[in-house]
Design an enzyme around this catalytic site. Structure first.
Site, PDB file in Angstrom:
ATOM      1  N   LYS A  11       0.734  -1.591   0.062  1.00  0.00           N
ATOM      2  CA  LYS A  11       0.073  -0.216   0.065  1.00  0.00           C
ATOM      3  C   LYS A  11       0.506   1.086   0.436  1.00  0.00           C
ATOM      4  CE  LYS A  11      -4.418  -2.242   2.440  1.00  0.00           C
ATOM      5  NZ  LYS A  11      -4.835  -2.253   3.491  1.00  0.00           N
ATOM      6  N   TYR A  51     -12.268  -1.468  -2.922  1.00  0.00           N
ATOM      7  CA  TYR A  51     -13.063  -1.823  -1.895  1.00  0.00           C
ATOM      8  C   TYR A  51     -14.413  -1.657  -1.833  1.00  0.00           C
ATOM      9  CZ  TYR A  51      -8.228  -2.114   0.346  1.00  0.00           C
ATOM     10  OH  TYR A  51      -6.647  -2.436   0.631  1.00  0.00           O
ATOM     11  N   ASN A 114      -1.838  -0.072   6.843  1.00  0.00           N
ATOM     12  CA  ASN A 114      -1.498  -1.540   7.409  1.00  0.00           C
ATOM     13  C   ASN A 114      -0.325  -1.730   6.392  1.00  0.00           C
ATOM     14  OD1 ASN A 114      -3.578  -2.287   6.217  1.00  0.00           O
ATOM     15  ND2 ASN A 114      -4.871  -2.992   6.965  1.00  0.00           N
ATOM     16  N   HIS A 117      -2.351  -5.504   1.608  1.00  0.00           N
ATOM     17  CA  HIS A 117      -3.603  -6.017   1.766  1.00  0.00           C
ATOM     18  C   HIS A 117      -3.860  -7.525   0.976  1.00  0.00           C
ATOM     19  CE1 HIS A 117      -7.488  -6.672  -0.728  1.00  0.00           C
ATOM     20  NE2 HIS A 117      -6.756  -7.373  -1.896  1.00  0.00           N
ATOM     21  N   GLU A 128      -9.277 -10.145  -7.700  1.00  0.00           N
ATOM     22  CA  GLU A 128      -8.576  -8.899  -7.783  1.00  0.00           C
ATOM     23  C   GLU A 128      -7.091  -8.704  -8.629  1.00  0.00           C
ATOM     24  OE1 GLU A 128      -7.493  -9.139  -3.579  1.00  0.00           O
ATOM     25  OE2 GLU A 128      -9.936  -8.790  -3.291  1.00  0.00           O
TER      26      GLU A 128
END
Ligand code: GDP
Length: 142
Positions: A11, A51, A114, A117, A128
Site C-alpha cells: 500500500k 474496495y 497497514n 493487502h 483482484e
C-alpha cells in the site's frame, strides 16, 4: 490460479516509505514467488471500485483517500495454499493486534495505513488479479 495464487498490494504508506523491497524479500523468504508486479498510482474510481465491498463502512472515504495518496505495488504471488498462507504472513488488520513477525507487525503504521493487502478467498484472488493484471501477466490462468 485458484489455490496456488493470491493478490497482494504493497500500500502507499509502505511503498512511499521505501519498504517494498524489504516486504518482497520477507515474503520470498517464506516461499512466495512473484508472478506479476506493477507500480501504479490508483485513481479514486479505481480505489473505490477495488474496495466497493466496504462502501457502506464509515472508513470507506478515508480508505480511498489513503489508497490514492501515492503509488502502490500490486503483485500476484504464488505458493501452495497461497490465500491462507499470505493472510497468515501479513497478520491482523490492526498492526497492534498482529502477531510478531508478520508484515503488518513489522511495517504497518495503523489499522488503516497497514502496509499490505491480501485477498481473503480464492474467488477474490482471481477477481483482484484480473483487476490489476491482463491476460498475458496472469501466469497459470490460461
Ligand atoms: P484486511 O482484509 O485485513 O485488509 O481488512 P478489511 O478488508 O476489513 O479492510 C480493508 C482495509 O480497510 C484495511 O486493510 C484497512 O486499510 C482499512 N480498514 C479496515 N478497518 C478499518 C477501520 O476500522 N478504520 C480505518 N480507518 N480503516 C480500516
Amino acid at each position: 490460479m485458484a489455490g496456488t495464487q493470491t493478490l497482494t498490494i504493497i500500500k502507499p504508506d509502505a511503498f512511499g516509505a521505501g519498504k517494498a523491497g524489504k516486504i518482497v524479500a520477507h515474503l520470498e523468504a517464506q516461499g512466495f514467488v512473484v508472478r506479476a508486479a506493477r507500480v501504479m498510482h490508483l485513481t479514486a474510481a479505481q480505489a473505490g471500485e477495488f474496495y466497493a465491498v466496504h462502501r457502506e463502512r464509515p472508513f470507506y472515504q478515508s480508505l480511498v483517500t489513503f489508497m490514492t495518496s501515492g503509488p502502490c505495488m500490486p503483485m500476484i504471488l504464488e505458493k501452495e495454499g497461497a490465500v491462507a498462507a499470505l493472510r497468515k504472513a501479513i497478520g491482523a488488520t490492526d498492526p497492534a493486534e498482529a502477531e510478531a513477525g508478520t508484515v503488518r507487525k513489522l511495517y504497518a503504521e495503523s489499522k488503516e495505513r497497514n502496509a499490505i493487502h491480501a485477498s481473503d478467498s480464492d474467488d477474490n484472488a482471481v477477481r483482484e488479479a484480473r483487476f490489476f493484471f491482463g491476460e498475458a501477466e496472469v501466469i497459470g490462468a490460461r
